[in-house]
Design an enzyme around this catalytic site. Structure first.
Site, PDB file in Angstrom:
ATOM      1  N   TYR A  22       0.841  -1.188   0.000  1.00 25.63           N
ATOM      2  CA  TYR A  22       0.000   0.000   0.000  1.00 25.63           C
ATOM      3  C   TYR A  22       0.878   1.241   0.000  1.00 25.63           C
ATOM      4  CZ  TYR A  22       0.928   0.854   4.998  1.00 25.63           C
ATOM      5  OH  TYR A  22       1.540   1.124   6.199  1.00 25.63           O
TER       6      TYR A  22
ATOM      7  N   ARG B  37       8.690   4.951  -3.998  1.00 29.00           N
ATOM      8  CA  ARG B  37       8.562   4.006  -2.893  1.00 29.00           C
ATOM      9  C   ARG B  37       7.584   2.893  -3.245  1.00 29.00           C
ATOM     10  NH1 ARG B  37       7.001   6.164   3.037  1.00 29.00           N
ATOM     11  NH2 ARG B  37       4.979   6.512   2.039  1.00 29.00           N
TER      12      ARG B  37
ATOM     13  N   ARG C 260      -6.579 -21.395  -2.490  1.00 26.74           N
ATOM     14  CA  ARG C 260      -5.665 -20.833  -1.501  1.00 26.74           C
ATOM     15  C   ARG C 260      -4.372 -21.646  -1.514  1.00 26.74           C
ATOM     16  NH1 ARG C 260      -3.716 -21.368   3.598  1.00 26.74           N
ATOM     17  NH2 ARG C 260      -3.395 -19.425   4.790  1.00 26.74           N
TER      18      ARG C 260
ATOM     19  N   HIS D  19       0.081 -20.960  -1.052  1.00 31.21           N
ATOM     20  CA  HIS D  19       1.138 -19.987  -0.767  1.00 31.21           C
ATOM     21  C   HIS D  19       1.906 -19.585  -2.024  1.00 31.21           C
ATOM     22  CE1 HIS D  19       0.239 -21.150   3.320  1.00 31.21           C
ATOM     23  NE2 HIS D  19       1.079 -20.253   3.791  1.00 31.21           N
TER      24      HIS D  19
ATOM     25  N   LYS E 284       6.425  -1.425   2.140  1.00 28.87           N
ATOM     26  CA  LYS E 284       5.152  -0.939   2.680  1.00 28.87           C
ATOM     27  C   LYS E 284       4.082  -1.991   2.413  1.00 28.87           C
ATOM     28  CE  LYS E 284       2.941   3.594   3.250  1.00 28.87           C
ATOM     29  NZ  LYS E 284       3.350   3.782   4.638  1.00 28.87           N
TER      30      LYS E 284
ATOM     31  N   GLU F 147      12.101   2.773  14.671  1.00 34.05           N
ATOM     32  CA  GLU F 147      11.091   3.756  14.259  1.00 34.05           C
ATOM     33  C   GLU F 147       9.873   3.576  15.136  1.00 34.05           C
ATOM     34  OE1 GLU F 147       9.918   2.979  10.218  1.00 34.05           O
ATOM     35  OE2 GLU F 147       9.652   0.837  10.561  1.00 34.05           O
TER      36      GLU F 147
ATOM     37  N   LEU G 100      10.823   1.979   7.515  1.00 31.17           N
ATOM     38  CA  LEU G 100      10.174   2.430   6.294  1.00 31.17           C
ATOM     39  C   LEU G 100      10.840   3.727   5.831  1.00 31.17           C
ATOM     40  CD1 LEU G 100       7.691   1.890   4.405  1.00 31.17           C
ATOM     41  CD2 LEU G 100       6.551   3.675   5.704  1.00 31.17           C
TER      42      LEU G 100
END
Length: 280
Positions: free
Chosen positions: A34, A53, A100, A102, A145, A177, A201
């Site tokens: 995101y 980014r 489903r 991996h 992110k 952070e 980040l």
């Protein structure tokens, strides 16, 4: 809220009508990334840096970018209101698979979702905020992110339950952070923030602050900060795209300096607000 317009997979539609499959890998695995981009008076702040980014995060999880920068700007623009300060939230997942598993599925189309939200002013800016320090229990790719934020959520919740705005994370005795922010400290008159690495980040607001410090002769350094050193700081700040620069006046129940936002914070916040206005 339910009627605000959002973007989902090529369509603009009311939020209440935006639906994804339960087989989406973002839902099942948190397999996605995101980005959050502030917008002031309808103009995206440091759009190119946020796109860089985004591209780095996509590359890190081996997911092709579904749009170029011009196309992203075209997608975001209808979501913005020139009369408001807002943020764009963009989420890209690997998409919907038949089962489903991996392993990465072949020939899958990413799910792309974007919406805007009004940026609410941080209410404790003048008085300063409280924070706690907690061991950093996250994974080793904190520079990505990713939507897999459970560790950050649990760490932030510990802070909230103690009446604090943020958890300052510590790994092997050194500060990394915040759970949802970068950190700065003023120690012996020098503004210090941890250097970029896989442990933090790469914040856009963080980079702007360093540029402003350089251009305005504020002594600064990108260096490691031990928890012991942080506890001696005359100022501590937390930075993010939507909260900007938050002064911390109490850490782990101990007052920082005189318990008020410090002079370097006042200077930097003034510089940041002026810079922000110059970009809008």
């Amino acid at each position: 809220m339910d009627n605000k317009i959002v973007y989902l997979n090529g369509q603009y539609l009311p939020l209440c009508d935006a639906k994804i499959s339960v087989m989406d890998r973002g839902f099942l695995f948190g397999d996605g990334i995101y980005e959050v981009i502030p917008s002031y008076s309808g103009k995206l702040f440091h759009f190119q840096e946020h796109m860089e980014r985004l591209e780095n995060s996509l590359c890190s999880i081996r997911l092709a970018n579904p749009h170029d920068r011009t196309q992203w700007l075209e997608i975001f623009t209808p979501l913005l209101d020139a009369s408001l300060d807002q943020s764009i939230y963009l989420q890209i997942t690997r998409g919907v698979a038949d089962k489903r598993d991996h392993a990465f599925p072949a020939n899958i189309t990413p799910t792309v979702f974007a919406m805007s939200s009004t940026i609410a002013p941080f209410t404790e800016l003048d008085s300063g905020a409280k924070a706690i320090s907690i061991d950093d229990s996250r994974w080793e790719l904190c520079n990505v992110k990713a939507t897999t934020l459970l560790a950050n959520i649990l760490l932030r919740q510990q802070a909230v339950e103690k009446g604090c705005v943020e958890a300052i994370l510590v790994k092997d005795g050194y500060v990394t952070e915040g759970a949802a922010s970068n950190i700065f400290a003023v120690i012996d008159g020098v503004l210090i923030t941890p250097p970029k690495s896989h442990e933090i980040l790469p914040g856009i607001t963080r980079d702007v602050i360093l540029e402003l410090a350089e251009h305005n002769s504020i002594p600064y350094s990108e260096d490691i900060i031990s928890l012991d050193a942080l506890q001696t700081a005359s100022e501590i700040w937390l930075t993010s795209s939507t909260r900007e620069i938050i002064p911390v006046v109490q850490l782990d129940g101990e007052t920082i300096a005189n318990g008020k936002p410090g002079p370097i914070w006042f200077t930097m916040n003034r510089l940041f607000q002026a810079y922000k206005q110059s970009q809008s």
